[in-house]
Design a protein around this motif. Structure first.
Motif, PDB file in Angstrom:
ATOM      1  N   TRP A  67       0.837  -1.209   0.000  1.00 25.94           N
ATOM      2  CA  TRP A  67       0.000   0.000   0.000  1.00 25.94           C
ATOM      3  C   TRP A  67       0.869   1.255   0.000  1.00 25.94           C
ATOM      4  N   LEU A  70       2.222   1.748  -3.411  1.00 29.29           N
ATOM      5  CA  LEU A  70       1.222   2.309  -4.331  1.00 29.29           C
ATOM      6  C   LEU A  70       1.174   3.828  -4.191  1.00 29.29           C
ATOM      7  N   ASN A  71       1.176   4.318  -2.964  1.00 24.97           N
ATOM      8  CA  ASN A  71       1.168   5.771  -2.745  1.00 24.97           C
ATOM      9  C   ASN A  71       2.439   6.413  -3.281  1.00 24.97           C
ATOM     10  N   GLU A  74       2.219   6.498  -7.145  1.00 20.89           N
ATOM     11  CA  GLU A  74       1.319   7.552  -7.617  1.00 20.89           C
ATOM     12  C   GLU A  74       1.989   8.922  -7.517  1.00 20.89           C
ATOM     13  N   LYS A 129      -8.584  -5.158  -3.137  1.00 19.41           N
ATOM     14  CA  LYS A 129      -8.713  -3.689  -3.076  1.00 19.41           C
ATOM     15  C   LYS A 129      -7.435  -3.010  -3.558  1.00 19.41           C
ATOM     16  N   LEU A 130      -6.293  -3.539  -3.174  1.00 18.84           N
ATOM     17  CA  LEU A 130      -5.023  -2.969  -3.628  1.00 18.84           C
ATOM     18  C   LEU A 130      -4.927  -3.035  -5.152  1.00 18.84           C
ATOM     19  N   ASP A 133      -7.243  -0.457  -6.685  1.00 14.75           N
ATOM     20  CA  ASP A 133      -6.682   0.888  -6.546  1.00 14.75           C
ATOM     21  C   ASP A 133      -5.512   1.098  -7.505  1.00 14.75           C
ATOM     22  N   GLU A 136      -6.979   1.744 -10.894  1.00 13.11           N
ATOM     23  CA  GLU A 136      -7.616   3.060 -10.989  1.00 13.11           C
ATOM     24  C   GLU A 136      -6.602   4.199 -10.941  1.00 13.11           C
ATOM     25  N   ARG A 137      -5.594   4.093 -10.105  1.00 10.21           N
ATOM     26  CA  ARG A 137      -4.683   5.217  -9.871  1.00 10.21           C
ATOM     27  C   ARG A 137      -3.445   5.219 -10.761  1.00 10.21           C
TER      28      ARG A 137
END
Length: 199
Positions: A67, A70-71, A74, A129-130, A133, A136-137
């Motif tokens: 997670w 991922l941040n 992005e 969910k990861l 995301d 999507e991101r």
């Protein structure tokens, strides 16, 4: 000596968690899903109990790691997706920034590799969910950039080819201990040399 404030405790907690996640990424590169909390503690130069205090098992640790990656991903590519350049240049810039981030932060490479492998080494459905995301991101915005800027019958296939090339090049360099010698510019130029811009 007075007790620490809440802010000091929070700062220590954040520092420890970053230390643990950096160590976990390095251990994951060496051992893959076979890593154990003890391995991470040794790499982080912390007691096993300290690591276990923050993460009860390796799956919780890896979930936080991914997670966070991922941040980080992005943040790294956002400027490429929102800039004023044409779509082909955006796609190239996105690829360059993503490759540079993989070199700087192994957890980003682990995220990309794990997504490419469809989380096959991870138990259960905890990463649905990861994955959503990530799509999507990161993935769909890149596909749209490809669709707008590259002459391709299937922008998804082209985006997958680019992602696969970036993951593969990073893996080769990481597993041969040449991460710091990666020629980011040369790799991106090679990938995009055969790609035709939209007219």
């Amino acid at each position: 000596m007075s007790p620490r404030t809440k802010e000091q405790n929070d700062a220590i907690r954040e520092m420890r968690m970053n230390q643990i996640m950096q160590a976990a990424a390095e251990v994951y590169l060496e051992k893959g899903i076979q890593l154990e909390i003890r391995d991470v503690a040794v790499k982080a130069e912390l007691g096993y109990g300290t690591v276990y205090h923050y993460y009860k098992n390796k799956h919780m640790l890896l979930e936080d790691l991914l997670w966070d990656a991922l941040n980080q991903t992005e943040s790294a590519v956002l400027s490429a997706l929102t800039g004023d350049a044409g779509s082909l240049l955006k796609a190239e810039s996105f690829s360059r920034l993503l490759l540079q981030k993989c070199i700087q932060d192994p957890s980003v490479f682990i995220l990309l590799k794990t997504v490419a492998d469809n989380f096959q080494h991870f138990p259960g459905n905890r990463f649905i969910k990861l994955f959503a995301d990530f799509q999507e991101r990161i993935y769909w915005p890149f596909v749209e950039t490809v669709r707008d800027g590259i002459d391709s019958k299937s922008p998804e296939k082209t985006a997958n080819l680019i992602f696969g090339s970036l993951v593969g090049c990073t893996a080769l360099n990481i597993h041969h201990n040449m991460r710091n010698e990666m020629d980011v510019e040369g790799i991106v130029n090679m990938i995009f040399s055969g790609i035709q811009p939209k007219e």
